[in-house]
Scaffold this motif. Structure first.
Motif, short mmCIF file in Angstrom:
data_model
loop_
_atom_site.label_atom_id
_atom_site.label_comp_id
_atom_site.label_asym_id
_atom_site.label_seq_id
_atom_site.Cartn_x
_atom_site.Cartn_y
_atom_site.Cartn_z
N THR A 38 22.45 -24.08 40.38
CA THR A 38 21.79 -23.65 39.15
C THR A 38 21.22 -22.26 39.29
O THR A 38 21.22 -21.48 38.34
CB THR A 38 20.66 -24.62 38.77
N ALA A 39 20.73 -21.93 40.48
CA ALA A 39 20.25 -20.57 40.70
C ALA A 39 21.40 -19.59 40.56
O ALA A 39 21.26 -18.52 39.96
CB ALA A 39 19.62 -20.45 42.09
N ALA A 40 22.55 -19.98 41.10
CA ALA A 40 23.72 -19.11 41.00
C ALA A 40 24.14 -18.93 39.55
O ALA A 40 24.50 -17.83 39.13
CB ALA A 40 24.88 -19.70 41.80
N SER A 41 24.07 -20.00 38.76
CA SER A 41 24.43 -19.90 37.35
C SER A 41 23.56 -18.89 36.63
O SER A 41 24.02 -18.11 35.81
CB SER A 41 24.31 -21.27 36.67
N VAL A 83 14.72 -11.26 33.42
CA VAL A 83 15.72 -11.48 34.46
C VAL A 83 16.82 -10.42 34.30
O VAL A 83 17.46 -10.33 33.25
CB VAL A 83 16.33 -12.89 34.37
N MET A 84 17.00 -9.65 35.35
CA MET A 84 17.96 -8.54 35.30
C MET A 84 19.36 -9.01 35.70
O MET A 84 19.54 -10.00 36.42
CB MET A 84 17.50 -7.43 36.25
N LYS A 85 20.37 -8.27 35.25
CA LYS A 85 21.74 -8.57 35.64
C LYS A 85 21.99 -8.12 37.07
O LYS A 85 21.42 -7.14 37.54
CB LYS A 85 22.72 -7.86 34.71
N ILE A 86 22.84 -8.85 37.76
CA ILE A 86 23.18 -8.50 39.14
C ILE A 86 24.43 -7.63 39.17
O ILE A 86 25.15 -7.48 38.18
CB ILE A 86 23.40 -9.75 40.00
N GLN A 87 24.69 -7.07 40.34
CA GLN A 87 25.94 -6.36 40.59
C GLN A 87 26.88 -7.26 41.40
O GLN A 87 26.45 -8.18 42.07
CB GLN A 87 25.68 -5.09 41.42
N ASN A 88 28.17 -6.98 41.31
CA ASN A 88 29.17 -7.65 42.15
C ASN A 88 29.05 -9.17 42.08
O ASN A 88 29.03 -9.87 43.10
CB ASN A 88 29.02 -7.19 43.61
N LYS A 89 28.97 -9.70 40.87
CA LYS A 89 28.71 -11.13 40.73
C LYS A 89 29.86 -11.99 41.27
O LYS A 89 29.61 -13.09 41.77
CB LYS A 89 28.41 -11.49 39.28
N ASP A 90 31.10 -11.51 41.20
CA ASP A 90 32.20 -12.30 41.74
C ASP A 90 32.09 -12.41 43.26
O ASP A 90 32.34 -13.48 43.84
CB ASP A 90 33.55 -11.66 41.35
N ALA A 97 29.38 -14.90 44.05
CA ALA A 97 29.85 -16.28 43.84
C ALA A 97 30.67 -16.74 45.04
O ALA A 97 30.53 -17.88 45.51
CB ALA A 97 30.67 -16.37 42.56
N ARG A 98 31.53 -15.86 45.54
CA ARG A 98 32.33 -16.22 46.72
C ARG A 98 31.44 -16.47 47.93
O ARG A 98 31.64 -17.41 48.69
CB ARG A 98 33.34 -15.11 47.03
N TYR A 99 30.44 -15.60 48.11
CA TYR A 99 29.57 -15.73 49.27
C TYR A 99 28.79 -17.05 49.21
O TYR A 99 28.64 -17.74 50.22
CB TYR A 99 28.60 -14.56 49.35
N ASN A 118 29.67 -19.83 47.78
CA ASN A 118 30.59 -20.92 48.12
C ASN A 118 30.87 -20.96 49.62
O ASN A 118 30.99 -22.04 50.21
CB ASN A 118 31.90 -20.76 47.34
N GLU A 119 30.96 -19.79 50.25
CA GLU A 119 31.28 -19.74 51.67
C GLU A 119 30.14 -20.27 52.53
O GLU A 119 30.37 -20.73 53.65
CB GLU A 119 31.62 -18.30 52.07
N THR A 120 28.89 -20.21 52.04
CA THR A 120 27.78 -20.74 52.84
C THR A 120 27.84 -22.25 52.99
O THR A 120 27.17 -22.82 53.85
CB THR A 120 26.42 -20.36 52.21
N THR A 121 28.65 -22.91 52.17
CA THR A 121 28.81 -24.37 52.25
C THR A 121 30.18 -24.77 52.80
O THR A 121 30.51 -25.95 52.83
CB THR A 121 28.61 -25.02 50.87
N ASP A 122 30.97 -23.78 53.21
CA ASP A 122 32.32 -24.02 53.74
C ASP A 122 32.28 -23.93 55.27
O ASP A 122 32.06 -22.87 55.84
CB ASP A 122 33.29 -22.98 53.18
N LYS A 123 32.51 -25.05 55.95
CA LYS A 123 32.43 -25.09 57.41
C LYS A 123 33.46 -24.19 58.07
O LYS A 123 33.30 -23.80 59.24
CB LYS A 123 32.61 -26.53 57.90
N ASN A 124 34.51 -23.84 57.35
CA ASN A 124 35.55 -23.00 57.92
C ASN A 124 35.31 -21.51 57.70
O ASN A 124 36.11 -20.68 58.13
CB ASN A 124 36.91 -23.38 57.32
N SER A 125 34.20 -21.19 57.04
CA SER A 125 33.90 -19.79 56.73
C SER A 125 32.97 -19.19 57.78
O SER A 125 32.11 -19.88 58.34
CB SER A 125 33.26 -19.68 55.35
#
Length: 314
Positions: free
Chosen positions: A12-15, A64-71, A74-76, A78-85
């Motif tokens: 939800t924070a990411a959203s 709440v300000m807009k972020i940069q490099n949101k894609d 989002a990848r990062y 997801n990678e924090t929960t990926d054991k292979n990352s």
């Protein structure tokens, strides 16, 4: 904490950060554009507005300000929960987030200068993600072309503006949303109380979660092997976020009743954005009791915020 709306998890924070809410749309007049509010349009449109709020009333909002490099963010995430990352469980420090994903250095001064022109005081979070602004109703009405009024909905009284805020494009295009122009919130505790009047042998006795005690949870989550290795929470701190206050004595009494030897003076309450109320205290108490029982020698910090959009985010 089991609230009917989800707690502020990573997803939800990411959203919020990644702009799940469309922040800006073109207004009908001038060069102003509309900025979304925290509460849904359905609530604000159905509310009963019955009088102007004193223009000198002081309110605090979060921009709440807009972020940069949101894609990439989002990848990062997801990678924090990926054991292979390579990024598995490698969470960003504030300085790292600020360098890679925070609003650009030009965005904060633009919004700050605009707020200052109306006499609105502001401060910025370390990650440049949120500007906290404090001013009078009159100042916010003028700055964002709104009309903050007294309102009610479903038996709750609050203040709100039916009109969405607007600002010049050069300011609004940097903003994701504004939280706090309304102090309505429908976050609601979803706890179920166990009846004290039902005898254990009664066929109507509660079953399932209503019968669980700390020993049941220890077995359910297979915590015993950790205890056998001496892992009892020593040197660790548990953080609990809640929108309701609780009585610390209730937690200590529960641990004593359950025969759990806990660290003394382990509880610390930290108020965020001022005081909160007791609506939903059972939920907070349950969180403190159960988490504290699983890690009996840990410290516990309970962060208590008002049941509003700004309180929830902060």
């Amino acid at each position: 904490m089991k609230w009917k709306k989800s707690a502020l998890t990573i997803s939800t924070a990411a959203s919020l950060l990644l702009g799940a809410v469309p922040a800006v749309s073109h207004a009908q007049q001038n060069d102003n554009v509309v900025i979304q509010q925290g509460n849904g349009a359905g609530i604000l449109s159905k509310a009963n507005y019955f009088g102007d709020l004193d223009p000198s009333t002081v309110v605090t909002v979060d921009i709440v300000m807009k972020i940069q490099n949101k894609d990439a963010l989002a990848r990062y995430i997801n990678e924090t929960t990926d054991k292979n990352s390579n990024h598995f469980r490698k969470y960003l420090r504030v300085s790292e987030f600020k360098a890679k994903f925070a609003p650009s250095p030009s965005q904060i001064p633009a919004v700050s200068k605009y707020l200052n022109s109306f006499g609105i005081k502001r401060s910025t979070y370390q990650d440049n993600q949120i500007i906290t602004a404090t001013g009078t109703v009159d100042q916010f009405n003028k700055a964002f072309s709104v009309d903050i009024q007294k309102a009610s909905y479903n038996g709750k009284s609050f203040h709100a503006t039916k009109k969405n805020p607007t600002a010049p494009k050069s300011v609004a295009e940097n903003i994701l949303c504004i939280l706090g122009l309304s102090d309505y919130s429908n976050f609601k505790a979803n706890s179920v109380k166990r009846s004290d009047t039902i005898a254990p042998e009664d066929n109507n006795s509660p079953v399932g979660p209503l019968r669980l005690n700390p020993q049941d949870l220890i077995k359910q989550y297979n915590v015993a092997p950790l205890y056998n290795k001496g892992a009892d929470g020593s040197g660790q701190t548990i953080g609990i976020v809640s929108l309701s206050d609780f009585n610390s004595l209730d937690a200590y009494s529960f641990w004593d009743l359950m025969g759990i030897n806990v660290k003394p003076d382990r509880l610390e309450k930290i108020n965020i954005d001022g005081s909160t109320d007791w609506n939903g205290y059972e939920e907070t108490t349950l969180d403190v009791q159960q988490y504290g029982a699983l890690a009996p020698q840990s410290d516990i910090k309970a962060y208590l915020a008002p049941n509003t959009d700004t309180g929830f985010v902060n």
